[in-house]
Design a protein around this motif. Structure first.
Motif, PDB file in Angstrom:
ATOM      1  N   ARG A   3       0.847  -1.164  -0.042  1.00 47.88           N
ATOM      2  CA  ARG A   3       0.073  -0.007  -0.218  1.00 47.88           C
ATOM      3  C   ARG A   3       0.887   1.142   0.116  1.00 47.88           C
ATOM      4  N   ALA A   4       2.321   1.260   0.554  1.00 48.96           N
ATOM      5  CA  ALA A   4       2.792   2.353   0.987  1.00 48.96           C
ATOM      6  C   ALA A   4       3.780   2.818  -0.904  1.00 48.96           C
ATOM      7  N   LEU A   5       3.440   1.348  -1.298  1.00 47.41           N
ATOM      8  CA  LEU A   5       4.256   1.436  -2.539  1.00 47.41           C
ATOM      9  C   LEU A   5       3.848   2.248  -4.047  1.00 47.41           C
ATOM     10  N   ALA A   6       2.267   1.630  -3.643  1.00 53.66           N
ATOM     11  CA  ALA A   6       1.730   1.368  -4.667  1.00 53.66           C
ATOM     12  C   ALA A   6       1.107   2.637  -5.389  1.00 53.66           C
ATOM     13  N   ALA A   7       1.705   4.215  -5.196  1.00 48.63           N
ATOM     14  CA  ALA A   7       1.079   5.190  -5.791  1.00 48.63           C
ATOM     15  C   ALA A   7       2.522   6.257  -6.455  1.00 48.63           C
ATOM     16  N   ASP A   8       3.533   4.341  -5.973  1.00 45.55           N
ATOM     17  CA  ASP A   8       4.843   4.946  -6.654  1.00 45.55           C
ATOM     18  C   ASP A   8       5.346   6.034  -6.224  1.00 45.55           C
ATOM     19  N   PRO A   9       5.400   6.218  -4.609  1.00 44.71           N
ATOM     20  CA  PRO A   9       6.555   7.049  -4.012  1.00 44.71           C
ATOM     21  C   PRO A   9       8.045   7.241  -3.946  1.00 44.71           C
ATOM     22  N   GLU A  10       8.309   8.376  -4.202  1.00 45.21           N
ATOM     23  CA  GLU A  10      10.085   8.987  -4.264  1.00 45.21           C
ATOM     24  C   GLU A  10      11.031   7.858  -3.277  1.00 45.21           C
ATOM     25  N   ILE A  11      10.096   8.149  -2.612  1.00 47.56           N
ATOM     26  CA  ILE A  11      10.236   7.872  -0.780  1.00 47.56           C
ATOM     27  C   ILE A  11       9.692   6.800   0.334  1.00 47.56           C
ATOM     28  N   ILE A  12      10.539   6.006   0.590  1.00 47.09           N
ATOM     29  CA  ILE A  12       9.036   4.773   1.759  1.00 47.09           C
ATOM     30  C   ILE A  12      10.449   4.965   3.041  1.00 47.09           C
ATOM     31  N   LEU A  13       9.665   5.683   4.098  1.00 47.67           N
ATOM     32  CA  LEU A  13       9.558   5.062   5.492  1.00 47.67           C
ATOM     33  C   LEU A  13       9.257   4.116   6.339  1.00 47.67           C
ATOM     34  N   MET A  14       9.682   3.786   6.847  1.00 47.31           N
ATOM     35  CA  MET A  14       9.023   1.968   7.540  1.00 47.31           C
ATOM     36  C   MET A  14       9.279   2.325   8.845  1.00 47.31           C
ATOM     37  N   ASP A  15       8.858   1.707   9.674  1.00 45.42           N
ATOM     38  CA  ASP A  15       9.179   2.389  11.151  1.00 45.42           C
ATOM     39  C   ASP A  15       8.588   0.614  11.852  1.00 45.42           C
ATOM     40  N   GLU A  16       9.903   0.000  12.125  1.00 41.18           N
ATOM     41  CA  GLU A  16       9.600  -1.407  12.516  1.00 41.18           C
ATOM     42  C   GLU A  16       8.657  -2.288  12.071  1.00 41.18           C
ATOM     43  N   PRO A  17       8.226  -2.196  11.183  1.00 40.75           N
ATOM     44  CA  PRO A  17       7.447  -2.873  10.634  1.00 40.75           C
ATOM     45  C   PRO A  17       7.101  -4.395  10.431  1.00 40.75           C
ATOM     46  N   PHE A  18       8.376  -5.020  10.546  1.00 40.13           N
ATOM     47  CA  PHE A  18       8.016  -6.228  10.666  1.00 40.13           C
ATOM     48  C   PHE A  18       8.015  -6.519  12.140  1.00 40.13           C
ATOM     49  N   SER A  19       8.312  -6.268  13.328  1.00 40.99           N
ATOM     50  CA  SER A  19       8.988  -6.285  14.630  1.00 40.99           C
ATOM     51  C   SER A  19       7.752  -6.868  15.426  1.00 40.99           C
ATOM     52  N   ALA A  20       5.886  -6.622  14.834  1.00 35.94           N
ATOM     53  CA  ALA A  20       5.029  -7.875  16.416  1.00 35.94           C
ATOM     54  C   ALA A  20       4.660  -8.584  15.259  1.00 35.94           C
ATOM     55  N   LEU A  21       6.044  -9.521  14.348  1.00 33.36           N
ATOM     56  CA  LEU A  21       5.595 -10.535  13.328  1.00 33.36           C
ATOM     57  C   LEU A  21       6.584 -11.789  14.665  1.00 33.36           C
ATOM     58  N   ASP A  22       5.769 -12.830  14.482  1.00 29.87           N
ATOM     59  CA  ASP A  22       6.376 -14.321  14.671  1.00 29.87           C
ATOM     60  C   ASP A  22       7.852 -14.332  13.352  1.00 29.87           C
ATOM     61  N   PRO A  23       9.208 -15.041  14.179  1.00 28.94           N
ATOM     62  CA  PRO A  23      10.395 -15.147  13.467  1.00 28.94           C
ATOM     63  C   PRO A  23      10.278 -15.424  12.076  1.00 28.94           C
ATOM     64  N   ILE A  24       9.433 -16.391  11.768  1.00 30.92           N
ATOM     65  CA  ILE A  24       9.420 -16.782  10.571  1.00 30.92           C
ATOM     66  C   ILE A  24       8.899 -16.173   9.678  1.00 30.92           C
ATOM     67  N   SER A  25       7.797 -15.559   9.957  1.00 34.26           N
ATOM     68  CA  SER A  25       6.945 -14.323   9.076  1.00 34.26           C
ATOM     69  C   SER A  25       8.101 -13.195   8.493  1.00 34.26           C
ATOM     70  N   ARG A  26       8.728 -13.044  10.040  1.00 38.54           N
ATOM     71  CA  ARG A  26       9.727 -11.726  10.068  1.00 38.54           C
ATOM     72  C   ARG A  26      10.615 -12.176   8.992  1.00 38.54           C
ATOM     73  N   GLU A  27      11.434 -13.353   8.722  1.00 41.82           N
ATOM     74  CA  GLU A  27      12.168 -13.331   7.878  1.00 41.82           C
ATOM     75  C   GLU A  27      11.623 -14.046   6.411  1.00 41.82           C
ATOM     76  N   LYS A  28      10.683 -13.974   6.341  1.00 41.88           N
ATOM     77  CA  LYS A  28       9.720 -13.534   4.833  1.00 41.88           C
ATOM     78  C   LYS A  28      10.211 -12.517   4.101  1.00 41.88           C
ATOM     79  N   LEU A  29       9.441 -11.770   5.183  1.00 45.92           N
ATOM     80  CA  LEU A  29       8.954  -9.845   4.992  1.00 45.92           C
ATOM     81  C   LEU A  29      10.210  -9.923   4.674  1.00 45.92           C
ATOM     82  N   GLN A  30      11.559  -9.698   5.008  1.00 46.18           N
ATOM     83  CA  GLN A  30      12.371  -9.323   5.120  1.00 46.18           C
ATOM     84  C   GLN A  30      12.846  -9.678   3.568  1.00 46.18           C
ATOM     85  N   ASP A  31      12.804 -11.017   3.264  1.00 49.23           N
ATOM     86  CA  ASP A  31      13.317 -11.814   1.635  1.00 49.23           C
ATOM     87  C   ASP A  31      12.048 -10.556   1.142  1.00 49.23           C
ATOM     88  N   ASP A  32      11.914 -10.694   1.437  1.00 47.46           N
ATOM     89  CA  ASP A  32      10.237  -9.604  -0.603  1.00 47.46           C
ATOM     90  C   ASP A  32      11.412  -8.568  -0.223  1.00 47.46           C
TER      91      ASP A  32
END
Ligand code: ADP
Ligand code: ADP
Length: 228
Positions: free
Chosen positions: A149-178
């Motif tokens: 959603r943050a990327l959808a409108a093709d902004p020049e800049i993305i700010l991310m504030d601990e986007p994965f910290s609420a996830l379990d370790p496996i989901s977190r690893e997957k999202l980092q790879d994505d």
């Protein structure tokens, strides 16, 4: 592209959250700000899109002071991903992602194509997921949607504030790879806040270490590991 010049933030209660910091983030760079809780990471991030006003100093985006931008122009050009993604529960995944492109008056088909492409890119097959409601997705999948959603409108800049910290370790690893894949494909200027050094080393082009409102060190993962 994003330049901080002696930037400070003191909250009205007197807390000196950020104390005269400077850095210069290059176009397309993935810049990670790391440090313990309370060191000023979130404050630094929120000053970029003017969610928090500065007390002192100047922030430039593309050479222009952020205070001189029209606030809507500034915010539309900056995608923002939070720890707790708040998707609208009554809207489908596709409708949630379409909000900003629609505000920007993109053409309907262009929006659809873009959303399907992004969903597929993070492993959410659009035929399966585009028309689901947020509650029909796992936490990790919802967080992926937040990133898209943050990327959808093709902004020049993305700010991310601990986007994965609420996830379990496996989901977190997957999202980092994505995110590593998205990074290669999209080359967006990104400012990413975390307190997890492993995450920082994995994702960053450069890492900025903060402590008590000040910058302690800035360098590539290689420089920080070989010269700690
Ligand atoms: P971090 O993101 O590294 O955890 P923050 O930027 O959230 O740090 O906070 C930096 C410091 O500023 C902390 O001491 C925090 O308590 C304080 N702070 C954050 N927001 C406010 C606020 N709205 N009013 C007063 N103090 C605040
Ligand atoms: P984050 O997890 O992003 O660091 P926090 O959970 O620390 O955020 O803070 C959530 C909200 O509370 C933020 O909007 C922040 O500005 C505000 N806040 C944080 N610390 C303080 C504080 N000491 N006094 C007042 N508000 C604060």
């Amino acid at each position: 592209m994003i330049k901080f010049e002696n930037v400070s933030k003191r909250y009205p209660d007197g807390t000196a959250a950020v104390d005269s910091i400077q850095f210069d983030i290059q176009q397309g760079e993935f810049f990670v700000i790391i440090g313990p809780s309370g060191c000023g990471k979130t404050t630094t991030l929120k000053m970029i899109n003017r969610l928090i006003p500065l007390t002192d100093g100047t922030i430039f985006i593309n050479g222009k002071k952020i205070s001189e931008y029209d606030i809507h122009e500034l915010r539309w050009n900056i995608g923002y991903v939070l720890q707790q993604i708040a998707l609208f529960p009554h809207m489908t995944i596709e409708e949630n992602i379409a909000i900003v492109p629609e505000m920007k008056k993109w053409e309907k088909n262009k929006i659809k194509t873009r959303i399907h492409e992004l969903l597929d890119m993070v492993g959410l097959d659009h035929e399966t997921y585009a028309h689901r409601k947020p509650t029909e997705l796992s936490g990790g999948q919802q967080q992926r949607v937040g990133v898209i959603r943050a990327l959808a409108a093709d902004p020049e800049i993305i700010l991310m504030d601990e986007p994965f910290s609420a996830l379990d370790p496996i989901s977190r690893e997957k999202l980092q790879d994505d995110l590593l894949d998205l990074k290669k494909n999209l080359k967006k200027t990104t400012v990413f806040v975390t307190h997890d050094m492993r995450e920082a080393l994995k994702l960053a082009d450069r890492i900025c270490i903060m402590k008590e409102g000040k910058i302690v060190q800035i360098g590539t993962p290689h420089e920080l590991v070989t010269n700690p």
